[in-house]
Motif scaffolding. Structure first.
Motif, short mmCIF file in Angstrom:
data_model
loop_
_atom_site.label_atom_id
_atom_site.label_comp_id
_atom_site.label_asym_id
_atom_site.label_seq_id
_atom_site.Cartn_x
_atom_site.Cartn_y
_atom_site.Cartn_z
N CYS B 191 12.60 -48.94 75.81
CA CYS B 191 11.63 -50.18 75.85
C CYS B 191 13.13 -51.78 75.79
CB CYS B 191 10.63 -50.66 75.09
SG CYS B 191 8.92 -49.60 75.21
N GLN B 192 13.64 -51.13 73.65
CA GLN B 192 14.65 -52.17 73.93
C GLN B 192 15.54 -52.00 74.68
OE1 GLN B 192 15.50 -51.24 70.33
NE2 GLN B 192 14.22 -51.56 69.69
N CYS B 193 16.18 -51.17 75.65
CA CYS B 193 16.75 -50.85 76.72
C CYS B 193 16.41 -51.62 77.88
CB CYS B 193 17.27 -49.85 77.15
SG CYS B 193 18.03 -49.37 78.05
N TYR B 194 15.66 -51.76 78.36
CA TYR B 194 14.55 -52.25 79.62
C TYR B 194 14.74 -54.34 78.97
CZ TYR B 194 12.84 -49.11 82.64
OH TYR B 194 12.50 -47.63 82.94
N ASP B 195 15.20 -54.31 77.74
CA ASP B 195 14.41 -55.73 77.35
C ASP B 195 16.43 -56.24 77.83
OD1 ASP B 195 11.98 -55.66 76.28
OD2 ASP B 195 12.74 -55.90 73.83
N SER B 196 16.85 -55.13 77.61
CA SER B 196 18.77 -55.45 76.97
C SER B 196 18.85 -55.94 79.23
CB SER B 196 19.51 -54.51 77.01
OG SER B 196 19.45 -54.32 75.81
N ILE B 197 18.77 -55.02 79.90
CA ILE B 197 18.83 -54.62 81.13
C ILE B 197 17.78 -55.99 81.93
CG2 ILE B 197 18.06 -53.80 83.69
CD1 ILE B 197 17.91 -51.14 82.11
N PHE B 198 17.36 -56.63 81.18
CA PHE B 198 16.40 -57.31 82.37
C PHE B 198 16.79 -58.78 81.41
CE2 PHE B 198 12.79 -54.70 83.01
CZ PHE B 198 12.57 -54.88 84.41
N LYS B 199 17.73 -59.10 80.26
CA LYS B 199 17.98 -60.28 80.09
C LYS B 199 19.52 -60.21 80.62
CE LYS B 199 16.69 -59.70 74.96
NZ LYS B 199 16.33 -59.70 73.53
N LYS B 200 19.98 -58.77 80.84
CA LYS B 200 21.55 -58.89 81.63
C LYS B 200 21.82 -59.46 82.86
CE LYS B 200 24.98 -55.94 79.60
NZ LYS B 200 25.49 -54.93 79.81
N ILE B 201 20.51 -59.77 83.09
CA ILE B 201 19.51 -59.64 85.02
C ILE B 201 19.60 -61.23 84.81
CG2 ILE B 201 18.37 -59.54 87.03
CD1 ILE B 201 17.70 -56.59 85.73
N GLY B 202 19.00 -62.10 83.90
CA GLY B 202 18.93 -62.94 83.37
C GLY B 202 17.92 -63.83 84.18
N VAL B 203 17.33 -63.07 84.56
CA VAL B 203 15.79 -63.96 85.12
C VAL B 203 14.95 -63.94 84.02
CG1 VAL B 203 14.00 -63.88 86.90
CG2 VAL B 203 16.26 -63.39 87.52
N GLY B 204 14.07 -65.00 83.87
CA GLY B 204 13.38 -64.83 82.63
C GLY B 204 11.85 -63.41 82.94
N PHE B 205 11.96 -62.92 82.06
CA PHE B 205 10.62 -61.65 81.87
C PHE B 205 10.07 -62.03 80.84
CE2 PHE B 205 11.78 -59.00 79.15
CZ PHE B 205 13.45 -58.92 78.71
N LEU B 206 8.59 -61.80 81.68
CA LEU B 206 7.61 -60.92 80.37
C LEU B 206 6.96 -59.87 80.35
CD1 LEU B 206 4.74 -63.32 81.35
CD2 LEU B 206 6.40 -63.81 79.53
N LYS B 207 7.46 -59.54 78.54
CA LYS B 207 7.13 -57.71 78.99
C LYS B 207 5.85 -57.91 78.20
CE LYS B 207 8.34 -54.23 75.91
NZ LYS B 207 9.76 -54.14 74.13
N VAL B 208 4.31 -57.50 78.74
CA VAL B 208 2.78 -57.11 78.56
C VAL B 208 2.63 -56.33 78.35
CG1 VAL B 208 2.98 -59.42 79.97
CG2 VAL B 208 2.32 -56.19 80.93
N LEU B 209 1.92 -55.67 77.45
CA LEU B 209 0.45 -54.16 77.61
C LEU B 209 0.21 -53.86 79.25
CD1 LEU B 209 -1.49 -54.80 74.53
CD2 LEU B 209 0.14 -52.69 74.38
N GLY B 210 0.77 -52.70 79.29
CA GLY B 210 0.30 -51.99 80.74
C GLY B 210 -0.99 -51.49 80.52
N THR B 211 -1.40 -50.83 82.48
CA THR B 211 -2.07 -50.08 82.19
C THR B 211 -1.46 -49.23 82.65
OG1 THR B 211 -1.72 -51.18 84.47
CG2 THR B 211 -3.42 -51.59 83.47
N SER B 212 -2.24 -47.46 82.33
CA SER B 212 -1.61 -46.47 82.45
C SER B 212 -2.08 -45.72 83.98
CB SER B 212 -1.67 -45.69 81.94
OG SER B 212 -0.98 -45.87 80.23
N GLY B 213 -2.74 -46.85 85.04
CA GLY B 213 -2.87 -46.36 85.86
C GLY B 213 -3.31 -44.47 86.23
N THR B 214 -2.19 -44.71 87.00
CA THR B 214 -2.52 -43.11 88.01
C THR B 214 -2.09 -42.07 86.79
OG1 THR B 214 -1.07 -43.43 89.50
CG2 THR B 214 -3.26 -43.51 90.24
N MET B 215 -0.78 -42.97 85.75
CA MET B 215 -0.13 -41.82 85.76
C MET B 215 -0.21 -41.16 84.36
SD MET B 215 3.35 -41.49 85.71
CE MET B 215 4.50 -43.29 86.43
N GLY B 216 -1.47 -41.78 83.83
CA GLY B 216 -1.46 -41.37 82.72
C GLY B 216 -1.41 -41.69 80.85
N GLY B 217 -2.03 -41.00 80.32
CA GLY B 217 -0.88 -41.18 79.28
C GLY B 217 -1.29 -42.22 77.75
#
Lengths: 440, 440
Positions: B191-217
Motif C-alpha cells: 500500500c505504501q508503494c502504491y502511495d508512492s506510485i500515485f504521488k509520483k504520477i502527481g494526480v490527486g488521489f484518494l485512498k479509501v476502504l474498498g469492497t472486496s467484490g468478487t475477489m474475496g478476502g
C-alpha cells in the motif's frame, strides 16, 4: 529484479532451483529440447499449460534486455512503437482471406456472439488502422510501426519450450510506402536493422532467402540459428555461398550455380522473418494514401517479425552444453556473480566487506554492469557448491572470494567460463579484463 | 519514438490529427468521456473494436513512462517482475470457484477441445505456480511477484475509452507470506508503494476502504481519482475524515463516527486496488510452504492491481478541459515543445540553429528531459497554428522562437500552460525555470 539495499542478491531471487530440493516438477511436462530442459530445471521459465510458459524473474530480466536492444535499433530506422490489441475482429481476416486456413488460430466469441481471434500477427490490423484514418497524404510516408506484444498460435504440437509455443512474445513491424521503389528501400533498411540486432545479440546467425508461406508477398528473408533441434532446414552451397530455406529450392541442386555435390543442408531455428508484401493486405483492407494528384492509391507494405521469447530459448539452445546453460553476454540475466566465503569460515572473517566493495566497483565503474552484478549470498553453502550452481546457470564471470582476497592487495579468483580461464586478479585487473572482453 | 538525427521531430511522429485533414474517424465510435474523445481526436489512441484500442506512438510513450515509474517503485519493495501466460486453463478457475460467475470472462477452446479463458487477473495462476513447485521452505518467503501484461474482460458495455475496455494493460502483483502477521506487513508495504506510485504520477488521489467484490478476502483498499464520469462513488465524512467506497457503507451514515449530515459523496475512477486475500486462493489451489516443523502449510496471499492503460486515461480525464488535453508532468508524451519560426519568414533567417541549440541544451542539461523534448518542425504552418496544436495536446512548456530570439542575448517566448504563464527568458533562465518547476 529483487535487490537488497541496492544489491542484487541471489537469496532474494525467485529461482526455483535454488529454493526447492528437487528440480522443478518436470514430470508433467513434455521436454523436447535441451534449452527447454535447462530453462525449466534452472528456474528461468515454468510451464503453465502445454505451449504456455511463465517467465520467472531471471527469464524476464533476459527478455527485457532483448527488448531494450530491439527498441534501440528500431528507433534508429524511425520505427515508432505502438501497441495493437490482441483480440481481433475475425472479419478482418475474412477480408484478407486468411481465415480460410484457420487451423492454428485461437478463435472465440464475445457475449454478443461476435467472432474474434487471438492474433498471431497483425498485417490486417495495421492495414485497417491506416484505412480507417482516411487518406493520409503521400508526404507522411514512409511509415514504420512496430510493437512488442504477446501473440497466439494454436499449435497442433507445441514443443521445444519457448521455441514453438502457443503463446509467445513477438516484435512485429509493419511498413507502409507509397511506391515499390520506396518500399524496397524500406525493406532493405529493416533487413539491415535486423542484421544489427542479431549482431548485437551476438549469437552466430544466417540470413537466408525465405519462403513466404501463408504470409504472401514476393520477397522474404529469414534469420536462422543453426541447431540440431531446429525444425527448418537451410541449404548452403559451398560453391557460390547461396543460402536459402530448403523449401525454396528442393534439395539436390543449388538454384543459383547449379552445383549438386558441394551442398550442405543444416537444421536451424528461424528467429526472424522479413516479408516484402506489396499490396497483398493493403489492397483488400483498403490501406490507401493520397497521391500527388490527390487520388487515393494503395500502399506498399512490408512486415517484419522477430520472435523474442523464441530468441531467448534459441540462444540458450545454441550456446549451452547438455548440462550447463550458456547465454550471449547481451542477454544473460547477470553478467557476473560474486561468491563471498561461506559463513563461519576463516576466509569470511578475513575478507569482510570485500565482496561488497567489489560489487560497488563493478557497478560503478563499468556502465554495462549496472544491475548486472549478482551477489550469491547463500552463505550457508560452500564456495564449491555455489561455483557449480553459477556455472550451470551460465553466468560468464564468476568471482570467488577466497583466502587470496585477504592479501595486502586483495586478489580475486576470476573465472571466465566462456574461455575456460581461471586467473587471480586484483580489482583493477579484473575491471580491465571485463571491459576488454565483454560486449554488453 | 521516432527521431531525426537524434531529434524528436513532430513531422516524423504518427499522430493522425497532424496528418489527416479531418479528425480521426470518430463516426463509428461511441464516445462517452472527455478523455476518450480528446485522446481519439488528438491521435493518442485509436479504437479497433469496442473496448479494444490501439496505442499510437504518443500514447505508447506515455504508457512506457508509467511502466518505468511502476517498475522502479516495485523494485524498492522487492517486487520481482515475471510474466504469466494470458491463456489460462479454465480448470484453475473452476477450482477456485470463480468460473461460476463467468459472464465477463472471454472463454475459448483449443483444437483439442480443452477449455481456456483469457485471464482478467491471475490469483489462481500465481497460486498454481507456487503449488506445482512443491513445498518451498518458509525461509524463502515473503515472495512478491508482479507482471505488467494485457488482461481481458468481456464487458457488457465497454465505455469511456481506455477506462472500461475489454482489453487493458494492468500491473498485478501477488504476495505470499507464511503467516497472517507477515502478510499484513506485506500488505502495508505494498500500500505504501502504491502511495508512492500515485504521488509520483502527481494526480490527486484518494485512498479509501474498498469492497472486496468478487475477489474475496477480508481487507482491501482502493485508489481513486475524483471525476464526474467515474463509475464508483466515494463517501467522505467531513467530521472524521472517513473515506470509503459507498458500497461499503450504504450512503446515509458514516460507519465510523455516525455522522449523517456532513457527508459528501463523489464520483470517482478506481485506478488501483489492493486485496488482503488470506487463504482464499492458496487453500483451494494448494499453494503451500514447508514450515519450521517441516509440515506443509497454506500460504497467506495478497493481490494488488493497477490499471495502467486506465490510469493514463483517468489522468487525462481529471486534468483536461473540454477542448484541451492535459497530462501530469510524469506521463506527458513530451514535457516541452519547441516551435521554430515559419519557413520563409524573416524570423527564420535571423534565428538559424537557435531551436536546435536550445533542443540540445535542454536534453543535455536537464536529465528528466532526455527524449522528452519535441521539435515541431512543421515549418509550413504558422507559429500561431502550431502553438494552438501544442496547447491542445497538452505539452506543458511551449517555447516559441520569434524575433526576440534574434536579440544579442536570445530571448525565448516561454509558455507554461499549467500556470498560464508567458515569459521572455534567456536560455539559462528557461533551464532554471524548468528545473525549479517540474517533477519528472
Amino acid at each position: 529484479m529483487s535487490v537488497n539495499s541496492g544489491r542484487h542478491c541471489l537469496s532474494k531471487i525467485f529461482q526455483p532451483v535454488t529454493i526447492v530440493s528437487k528440480t522443478a516438477n518436470l514430470g508433467r511436462q513434455d521436454v523436447t529440447s535441451k534449452s527447454q530442459r535447462l530453462m525449466l530445471e534452472l528456474g528461468i521459465i515454468q510451464q503453465a499449460v502445454p505451449g504456455c510458459f511463465h517467465f520467472l524473474p531471471l527469464g524476464m530480466k533476459s527478455l527485457e534486455k532483448l527488448i531494450r536492444i530491439v527498441d534501440s535499433e528500431m528507433l534508429k530506422i524511425e520505427g515508432q512503437k505502438v501497441m495493437f490489441p490482441g483480440l481481433i475482429d475475425s472479419k478482418l481476416w475474412k477480408t484478407s482471406g486468411r481465415l480460410e486456413d484457420s487451423s492454428e488460430l485461437f478463435q472465440l466469441k464475445d457475449r454478443h456472439n461476435h467472432d474474434y481471434l487471438l492474433s498471431p500477427t497483425h498485417e490486417e490490423v495495421a492495414s485497417e488502422l491506416i484505412s480507417r484514418l482516411g487518406h493520409i497524404s503521400y508526404k507522411h510516408y514512409p511509415l514504420r510501426l512496430y510493437q512488442i506484444t504477446v501473440k497466439y498460435r494454436d499449435e497442433l504440437k507445441p514443443r521445444f519450450g519457448l521455441m514453438r509455443g502457443r503463446e509467445f512474445l513477438m516484435k512485429d513491424m509493419y511498413s507502409f510506402d507509397t511506391d515499390v521503389h520506396s518500399a524496397r528501400k524500406t525493406y532493405e533498411e529493416v533487413c539491415q536493422c535486423y542484421d544489427s540486432i542479431f549482431k548485437k545479440i551476438g549469437v552466430g546467425f544466417l540470413k537466408v532467402l525465405g519462403t513466404s508461406g501463408t504470409m504472401g508477398g514476393n520477397l522474404s528473408h529469414e534469420y536462422h540459428y543453426l541447431a540440431h533441434v531446429g525444425e527448418d532446414r537451410i541449404l548452403l552451397c559451398q560453391n557460390c555461398n547461396y543460402l536459402a530455406n530448403v523449401q525454396l529450392s528442393g534439395s539436390c541442386k543449388c538454384p543459383k550455380c547449379g552445383e549438386q555435390t558441394k551442398l550442405d543442408i543444416k537444421n536451424s531455428i528461424e528467429v526472424g522473418h522479413t516479408f516484402f508484401l506489396g499490396v497483398k493486405y493493403s489492397k483488400s483492407l483498403k490501406a490507401h494514401f493520397l497521391s500527388k494528384n490527390a487520388k487515393p492509391e494503395v500502399l506498399q507494405m512490408g512486415s517484419y517479425g522477430m520472435g523474442l521469447s523464441r530468441l531467448i530459448a534459441a540462444s540458450v539452445e545454441v550456446l549451452s552444453t547438455e548440462q550447463e546453460m550458456r547465454w550471449p553476454d547481451s542477454l544473460a540475466p547477470y553478467n557476473i556473480v560474486i561468491l563471498p566465503p561461506k559463513a563461519g569460515s576463516k576466509e569470511e572473517a578475513k575478507t569482510k566487506n570485500i565482496a561488497e566493495k567489489l560489487y560497488v566497483a563493478l557497478e560503478g565503474q563499468i556502465e554495462g554492469l549496472k544491475d548486472n552484478v549478482l551477489l550469491d549470498d547463500r552463505l550457508s553453502l560452500t564456495l564449491g557448491r555455489r561455483f557449480l550452481d553459477a556455472k550451470r546457470v551460465g553466468y560468464r564471470y564468476i568471482v570467488v572470494i577466497n583466502k587470496r582476497a585477504a592479501d595486502v592487495v586483495p586478489l580475486f579468483e576470476f573465472n571466465d567460463i566462456k574461455t575456460n580461464t581461471r586467473l587471480y586478479l586484483s580489482e583493477n585487473e579484473l575491471l580491465t579484463y571485463i571491459k576488454d572482453n565483454t560486449v554488453f
